[in-house]
Design an enzyme around this catalytic site. Sequence first.
Site, mmCIF file in Angstrom:
data_model
loop_
_atom_site.group_PDB
_atom_site.id
_atom_site.type_symbol
_atom_site.label_atom_id
_atom_site.label_comp_id
_atom_site.label_asym_id
_atom_site.label_seq_id
_atom_site.Cartn_x
_atom_site.Cartn_y
_atom_site.Cartn_z
ATOM 1 N N ASP A 116 0.858 -1.182 0.000
ATOM 2 C CA ASP A 116 0.000 0.000 0.000
ATOM 3 C C ASP A 116 0.896 1.235 0.000
ATOM 4 O O ASP A 116 2.122 1.127 0.082
ATOM 5 C CB ASP A 116 -0.992 -0.034 1.171
ATOM 6 C CG ASP A 116 -0.309 0.058 2.529
ATOM 7 O OD1 ASP A 116 0.924 0.300 2.577
ATOM 8 O OD2 ASP A 116 -0.997 -0.117 3.540
ATOM 9 N N ASP A 290 -8.165 -7.118 0.013
ATOM 10 C CA ASP A 290 -7.317 -7.372 1.179
ATOM 11 C C ASP A 290 -8.107 -6.975 2.406
ATOM 12 O O ASP A 290 -8.986 -6.120 2.324
ATOM 13 C CB ASP A 290 -6.033 -6.524 1.136
ATOM 14 C CG ASP A 290 -6.301 -5.098 1.596
ATOM 15 O OD1 ASP A 290 -6.867 -4.316 0.802
ATOM 16 O OD2 ASP A 290 -6.016 -4.770 2.751
ATOM 17 N N CYS A 328 -12.779 -28.376 5.671
ATOM 18 C CA CYS A 328 -11.575 -27.555 5.509
ATOM 19 C C CYS A 328 -10.326 -28.432 5.477
ATOM 20 O O CYS A 328 -10.221 -29.414 6.198
ATOM 21 C CB CYS A 328 -11.495 -26.531 6.638
ATOM 22 S SG CYS A 328 -10.052 -25.475 6.559
ATOM 23 N N CYS A 330 -7.195 -27.295 6.165
ATOM 24 C CA CYS A 330 -6.088 -26.631 6.870
ATOM 25 C C CYS A 330 -5.539 -27.511 7.995
ATOM 26 O O CYS A 330 -6.178 -28.464 8.422
ATOM 27 C CB CYS A 330 -6.547 -25.280 7.408
ATOM 28 S SG CYS A 330 -7.279 -25.371 9.053
ATOM 29 N N CYS A 333 -7.898 -27.994 11.073
ATOM 30 C CA CYS A 333 -9.038 -28.894 10.895
ATOM 31 C C CYS A 333 -8.590 -30.339 10.660
ATOM 32 O O CYS A 333 -9.320 -31.276 10.968
ATOM 33 C CB CYS A 333 -9.903 -28.413 9.740
ATOM 34 S SG CYS A 333 -10.680 -26.825 10.106
ATOM 35 N N HIS A 359 -6.300 -21.462 9.623
ATOM 36 C CA HIS A 359 -7.648 -21.870 9.227
ATOM 37 C C HIS A 359 -8.384 -20.745 8.497
ATOM 38 O O HIS A 359 -8.957 -20.950 7.424
ATOM 39 C CB HIS A 359 -8.471 -22.311 10.447
ATOM 40 C CG HIS A 359 -9.915 -22.450 10.112
ATOM 41 N ND1 HIS A 359 -10.417 -23.547 9.446
ATOM 42 C CD2 HIS A 359 -10.956 -21.592 10.249
ATOM 43 C CE1 HIS A 359 -11.700 -23.362 9.204
ATOM 44 N NE2 HIS A 359 -12.050 -22.185 9.684
HETATM 45 ZN ZN LIG Z 1 -9.550 -25.294 8.765
#
Ligand SMILES: [Zn+2]
Length: 390
Positions: A116, A290, A328, A330, A333, A359
Amino acid sequence: MFLLRSRYKKLRPDAAVGPVLCVPRMSIGFEIVARDGAARRGRLSTAHGGVETPVFMPVGTAATVKAMTPEGVAATGARLILGNTYHLMLRPGAERVAALGGLHRFMNWPHAILTDSGGFQVMSLAKLRKIGEEGVEFRSHLDGSRHLLTPEHSIEIQHLLGADITMALDECTPYPASREAVEASMELSMRWAERSRRAFVERPGHGIFGIAQGGVHAELRQRSAARLVEIGFDGYAIGGLAIGEGQDTTFAMVEATVPALPEDRPRYLMGVGKPSDLVGAVRRGVDMFDCVLPTRSGRTAQAFTREGALNLRNARHADDPAPLDPECRCPACAGFSRAYLHHLTKAGEILASMLLTAHNLTYYADLMAALRAAIADGRLADFTFGGAAP
Ligand SMILES: [Zn+2]
């Protein structure tokens, strides 16, 4: 040092992939590969690799996405992150980052970076700001030191950092403000946009975006967009929204601005937002986003799931063996229960921030991937994510 360099080289995608990204080109590339209504699925090409759009950029404020390793950020699917000029110019300093090989090498992030302009955070964090035609004079929130941020200086700092995408300096108009104040602020931002564009040094794979302002006034938004197009940028951002005007007004301003922007250039809605904001703005033709929401929420025990947001501090999770979100992919999870994550947040453990941030960034990355797939298949009108409309 040698090890660090060879490791960095190994990670650089432009050294490892086929000829497409190695073709020298001025600016950044943008190719639209599918459309559904006003929405577009596209691909950005930068000096540090390609980026599928619509895209959400994790925020890496101080040369780090908080609580995440660069490998962890990349594992979410992110190939473009945002760095904050204001923070980096004050600490550790842009010259120092440049001397150490630029921001990509400094933070060991081999993929693309957008920085930015520093304007938003000067307005929100610095002390004793004074805005004039030349730029913004301010005192650092860290040590009280005096600085002057001009359009030319902002572009130079982003150049030293080595940003793939540089943002023009703008004034973030406060909300609410009178129409006269918004108009004067927008006009100042347009003069700064022109100076920013002139200060930008063209290099292959690097580009500069202008930022449309105009508050909640459609006519000012359109005038601002038209002025930016006249100056000519590699991409166009819509700034100064999601600061309290409400989602309906945000969407109305996006609808007012998008038709005034070129079809063949990327569009970036700055600082947005919630999952429903992203879906609504993608439907209206926005390509890039963003927001600190997924990372900040990860540090305050908030998790985004396909069933809605969860507060892991809540005692109802204390005995729950289920994962946060069964769909999910990730690390949180894959290996841990809600009960364990609840325990970590209650105990104030660092791992809670790490797992919940991973996550939330994965949720955002997968939401964007689902939006891209929906655009490609022409089914964005009935878009759901895990069976629900975000
Ligand atoms: Zn997750």
